[in-house]
Design a protein around this motif. Structure first.
Motif, mmCIF file in Angstrom:
data_model
loop_
_atom_site.group_PDB
_atom_site.id
_atom_site.type_symbol
_atom_site.label_atom_id
_atom_site.label_comp_id
_atom_site.label_asym_id
_atom_site.label_seq_id
_atom_site.Cartn_x
_atom_site.Cartn_y
_atom_site.Cartn_z
ATOM 1 N N MET A 1 0.849 -1.179 0.000
ATOM 2 C CA MET A 1 0.000 0.000 0.000
ATOM 3 C C MET A 1 0.892 1.237 0.000
ATOM 4 O O MET A 1 1.719 1.411 0.877
ATOM 5 N N SER A 2 0.714 2.083 -0.977
ATOM 6 C CA SER A 2 1.493 3.306 -1.089
ATOM 7 C C SER A 2 0.709 4.460 -0.470
ATOM 8 O O SER A 2 -0.461 4.657 -0.784
ATOM 9 N N VAL A 3 1.373 5.200 0.406
ATOM 10 C CA VAL A 3 0.720 6.309 1.104
ATOM 11 C C VAL A 3 1.365 7.612 0.667
ATOM 12 O O VAL A 3 2.584 7.769 0.731
ATOM 13 N N THR A 4 0.531 8.539 0.232
ATOM 14 C CA THR A 4 1.019 9.875 -0.113
ATOM 15 C C THR A 4 0.936 10.757 1.122
ATOM 16 O O THR A 4 0.365 10.377 2.144
ATOM 17 N N CYS A 5 1.479 11.938 1.034
ATOM 18 C CA CYS A 5 1.429 12.880 2.156
ATOM 19 C C CYS A 5 -0.015 13.212 2.537
ATOM 20 O O CYS A 5 -0.351 13.269 3.715
ATOM 21 N N ASP A 6 -0.851 13.428 1.530
ATOM 22 C CA ASP A 6 -2.259 13.742 1.803
ATOM 23 C C ASP A 6 -2.942 12.605 2.556
ATOM 24 O O ASP A 6 -3.683 12.835 3.518
ATOM 25 N N ILE A 7 -2.679 11.374 2.138
ATOM 26 C CA ILE A 7 -3.300 10.227 2.807
ATOM 27 C C ILE A 7 -2.754 10.091 4.230
ATOM 28 O O ILE A 7 -3.506 9.841 5.173
ATOM 29 N N ALA A 8 -1.443 10.261 4.390
ATOM 30 C CA ALA A 8 -0.839 10.155 5.730
ATOM 31 C C ALA A 8 -1.445 11.180 6.678
ATOM 32 O O ALA A 8 -1.726 10.878 7.846
ATOM 33 N N ARG A 9 -1.676 12.367 6.203
ATOM 34 C CA ARG A 9 -2.270 13.407 7.057
ATOM 35 C C ARG A 9 -3.751 13.136 7.320
ATOM 36 O O ARG A 9 -4.248 13.399 8.405
ATOM 37 N N LEU A 11 -5.008 10.237 7.622
ATOM 38 C CA LEU A 11 -5.063 9.097 8.536
ATOM 39 C C LEU A 11 -4.510 9.417 9.930
ATOM 40 O O LEU A 11 -4.486 8.555 10.802
ATOM 41 N N ALA A 12 -4.074 10.635 10.150
ATOM 42 C CA ALA A 12 -3.411 10.992 11.413
ATOM 43 C C ALA A 12 -4.281 10.681 12.633
ATOM 44 O O ALA A 12 -3.803 10.081 13.598
ATOM 45 N N ASP A 13 -5.551 11.066 12.607
ATOM 46 C CA ASP A 13 -6.420 10.831 13.773
ATOM 47 C C ASP A 13 -6.592 9.343 14.056
ATOM 48 O O ASP A 13 -6.514 8.905 15.199
ATOM 49 N N VAL A 14 -6.827 8.574 12.997
ATOM 50 C CA VAL A 14 -7.026 7.127 13.154
ATOM 51 C C VAL A 14 -5.734 6.473 13.639
ATOM 52 O O VAL A 14 -5.738 5.647 14.546
ATOM 53 N N TYR A 15 -4.621 6.859 13.056
ATOM 54 C CA TYR A 15 -3.322 6.281 13.417
ATOM 55 C C TYR A 15 -2.980 6.592 14.873
ATOM 56 O O TYR A 15 -2.591 5.698 15.634
ATOM 57 N N GLU A 16 -3.123 7.851 15.273
ATOM 58 C CA GLU A 16 -2.749 8.260 16.628
ATOM 59 C C GLU A 16 -3.700 7.720 17.697
ATOM 60 O O GLU A 16 -3.321 7.564 18.844
ATOM 61 N N SER A 17 -4.939 7.423 17.311
ATOM 62 C CA SER A 17 -5.895 6.878 18.282
ATOM 63 C C SER A 17 -5.659 5.400 18.543
ATOM 64 O O SER A 17 -6.198 4.834 19.485
ATOM 65 N N GLY A 18 -4.872 4.750 17.669
ATOM 66 C CA GLY A 18 -4.612 3.322 17.816
ATOM 67 C C GLY A 18 -5.691 2.453 17.201
ATOM 68 O O GLY A 18 -5.703 1.240 17.374
#
Length: 110
Positions: A1-9, A11-18
């Motif tokens: 799965m390739s993640v761009t900067c826009d996608i990484a940002r 996903l920030a809430d979901v990623y940081e919430s665990g």
């Protein structure tokens, strides 16, 4: 799965919430390892969520700081006293209204 900067940002809430899936976590972490801009963005977000209890006093007059803290303490005590008095007054009026209602019902019953 390739993640761009826009996608990484995004996903920030979901990623940081665990709550992100393992695949999403790995993809975001891979992107963060390769992208300094997004790594800084995530670090900035963590910094915003970290409580700052430290007070910077460098270059400030210690006497002024002490006086301000004393005034703040006095204000907080005053507000606490006012809140307590208001609670007591409210309780007394509530009890008086209840007693009045009970007495008027008792007199009507005679």
């Amino acid at each position: 799965m390739s993640v761009t900067c826009d996608i990484a940002r995004d996903l920030a809430d979901v990623y940081e919430s665990g709550k992100a899936s393992d695949e999403t976590k790995k993809a975001v972490e891979k992107h963060l390892n390769n992208c300094s801009e997004c790594s800084e963005y995530y670090a900035y977000r963590r910094e915003l969520k970290t409580p700052h209890l430290r007070i910077e006093t460098s270059g400030a007059d210690e006497e002024l700081i002490s006086k301000n803290l004393q005034r703040l303490s006095k204000r907080l005590k005053t507000r606490q006293i006012i809140g307590t008095v208001c609670a007591v007054v409210t309780a007394v009026f509530g009890l008086a209204a209840l007693l009045y209602d009970l007495i008027s019902d008792y007199k009507k019953g005679r």
